[in-house]
Enzyme design. Structure first.
Site, PDB file in Angstrom:
ATOM      1  CG  ASP A  23       5.562   3.091   0.865  1.00  0.00           C
ATOM      2  OD1 ASP A  23       6.326   3.965   1.836  1.00  0.00           O
ATOM      3  OD2 ASP A  23       4.957   3.345   0.379  1.00  0.00           O
TER       4      ASP A  23
ATOM      5  CE1 TYR B 154      -3.569   2.811   0.865  1.00  0.00           C
ATOM      6  CE2 TYR B 154      -2.104   3.017   2.741  1.00  0.00           C
ATOM      7  CZ  TYR B 154      -3.556   3.026   1.603  1.00  0.00           C
ATOM      8  OH  TYR B 154      -4.035   4.761   1.924  1.00  0.00           O
TER       9      TYR B 154
ATOM     10  CE  LYS C 198       2.311   4.686   8.419  1.00  0.00           C
ATOM     11  NZ  LYS C 198       1.127   5.081   8.262  1.00  0.00           N
TER      12      LYS C 198
HETATM   13  N1  HOZ Z   1      -3.168   3.410   5.972  1.00  0.00           N
HETATM   14  C1  HOZ Z   1      -3.400   3.581   7.938  1.00  0.00           C
HETATM   15  C2  HOZ Z   1      -2.424   2.432   7.968  1.00  0.00           C
HETATM   16  N2  HOZ Z   1      -1.697   1.483   6.667  1.00  0.00           N
HETATM   17  C3  HOZ Z   1      -4.248   4.385   8.259  1.00  0.00           C
HETATM   18  C4  HOZ Z   1      -3.879   5.253   8.567  1.00  0.00           C
HETATM   19  C5  HOZ Z   1      -4.927   5.815   9.140  1.00  0.00           C
HETATM   20  O1  HOZ Z   1      -6.349   5.325   9.774  1.00  0.00           O
HETATM   21  O2  HOZ Z   1      -4.944   6.902  10.678  1.00  0.00           O
END
Ligand code: HOZ
Length: 429
Positions: free
Chosen positions: A240, A145, A268
């Site tokens: 990534d 992802y 992050k």
């Molecule tokens: N896509 C984020 C984790 N893989 C989720 C982020 C969120 O919901 O705060």
């Protein structure tokens, strides 16, 4: 049962104004049942909901809280910086400090561009790879992802996978026609795809340790193979490292596995809990970005002083006191404990861990790619999640997310988590 009266009332209200009651899908708990709780306080490895329930937190705001929540030096840096202004839209000295810090810590990054989220970072890195190589095609992997970028929302992990939309509605087929999707940990598939598209692949983007379909590790030789194949094909290797950067080693997964990508994406941790993203890499590639080159990328809040101050503090702190050895030891303790708990319960399970990222799957087969992860019993995971929540342990509310340890977790927290796991697993047989 824990009382969640206030959370439930807030969620009811939120549903009227926010789609699904949330601002990011996985938070809605739909994959695990029940309703999300609302948090108004976090400290160290703990979060507290609005009803006063306390949880040991293994989500860590989805990765950034590697030092623990409300880390005093970060709070102090943000407060002090805010007093001088929250945004300038004019270059500020903290941007230079941050860029130097990233370049000094991640040797493959010679120049870096700050942006505002991991999604922006991967989107911009892809555009840059295409602009630099004058090629259109991108290879990505099933279950990886890279944020909600149109062209990368194909067989994507995280919320897209959790809610059964790995190929999102609203993305025209034309936007993904240059995206080639392959299984992770399969070098032959990459070799064949490159051979079938000679001179057309701009780059290969991957999470070097995928953390959005649970967690699985690259098999020995896989990352080396990708490095060699991309070099031979004139394609860029794009890591990534939004999750893994500054987490799996100070220099990220690329340091841990000894691989030098051409471009890297971050987010992050480098924001210390504030919204941030960054991408960087080889000078010749980065110099294709505007204003030097023809690849356009911009952002009103890019290099925001508050995010820079928080991120700089986080990265500096991670350079101290054997931070990564401590994370590794905590991870090993948790992995061992979870495995033992599952063995005693006699339940089929696999515990995958790389450093301070972990995931438990309810399957007796090894999990090395998305197809393996899909064999996990998700109904059992949902019951496990709910049982752990009742025990005061907050895991990510989806089978397809990573768990994160922080430097604020103690061996006692880990042991308590293992004991709760053993108790909950007994109820799942
Ligand atoms: N896509 C984020 C984790 N893989 C989720 C982020 C969120 O919901 O705060």
């Amino acid at each position: 049962m824990r009382s969640r009266i206030k959370s439930d009332a807030l969620f009811k209200e939120a549903l009227n104004y926010l789609p699904g009651g949330v601002n990011s899908p996985v938070r809605a708990f739909r994959a695990v049942g029940g309703q999300p709780f609302f948090v108004n306080r976090a400290k160290g490895a703990r979060v507290w909901d609005v009803d006063g329930n306390e949880y040991i937190d293994y989500v860590g705001t989805w990765g950034p809280a590697i030092l623990g929540h409300a880390y005093p030096k970060i709070i102090e840096a943000v407060q002090k910086t805010a007093e001088a202004g929250t945004s300038f839209g004019i270059p500020n000295p903290l941007e230079v400090t941050m860029a130097k810090l990233i370049c000094a810590t991640v040797p493959s990054v010679k120049k870096v561009r700050m942006c505002n989220s991991g999604t922006e970072a991967t989107m911009s890195a892809i555009r840059l790879a295409r602009g630099f190589t004058h090629r259109d095609k991108i290879i990505k992997f099933e279950g990886c992802y890279h944020g909600h970028v149109d062209s990368l929302l194909v067989k994507a992990g995280s919320g897209a996978l959790t809610f059964g939309h790995p190929d999102s509605a609203g993305v025209p087929a034309a936007f993904t026609q240059h995206t080639i999707v392959l299984p992770f940990n399969d070098l032959d598939a990459v070799q064949q795809a490159l051979a079938a598209n000679p001179g057309q692949v701009a780059g290969i983007i991957l999470e070097p340790v995928p953390g959005n379909s649970g967690v699985f590790a690259p098999l020995p030789g896989y990352l080396e193979g990708l490095r060699q194949l991309t070099s031979e094909a004139g394609a860029l290797l794009i890591f990534d490292e939004v999750m893994t950067g500054f987490r799996l080693a100070r220099g990220g997964a690329q340091e841990r596995y000894g691989i030098t990508p051409d471009l890297s994406c971050f987010g992050k941790i480098i924001g210390g809990g504030l919204p941030v993203g960054a991408f960087g890499g080889r000078t010749d590639i980065m110099d294709c970005l505007a204003p030097l080159g023809p690849v356009y990328q911009a952002g009103t809040l890019s290099g925001n002083p508050l995010a820079m101050a928080a991120g700089i503090t986080a990265l500096e702190e991670l350079g101290k006191n054997d931070a990564y050895a401590r994370l590794e030891a905590l991870g090993a303790r948790l992995e061992h404990g979870l495995r033992e708990a599952a063995r005693s319960a006699g339940l089929p399970s696999r515990v995958n861990r790389v450093g301070s990222m972990f995931c438990a799957y309810f399957t007796d087969q090894p999990v090395n790619n998305l197809a393996d992860a899909m064999k996990s019993d998700r109904e059992r995971f949902a019951r496990f999640f709910r049982g752990m929540l009742e025990e005061g342990i907050y895991l990510a509310p989806s089978q397809f997310e990573a768990g994160f340890l922080s430097l604020a977790h103690t061996p006692e927290d880990v042991d308590r988590t293992v004991a709760a796991t053993a108790k909950v697993l007994q109820t799942l047989k």
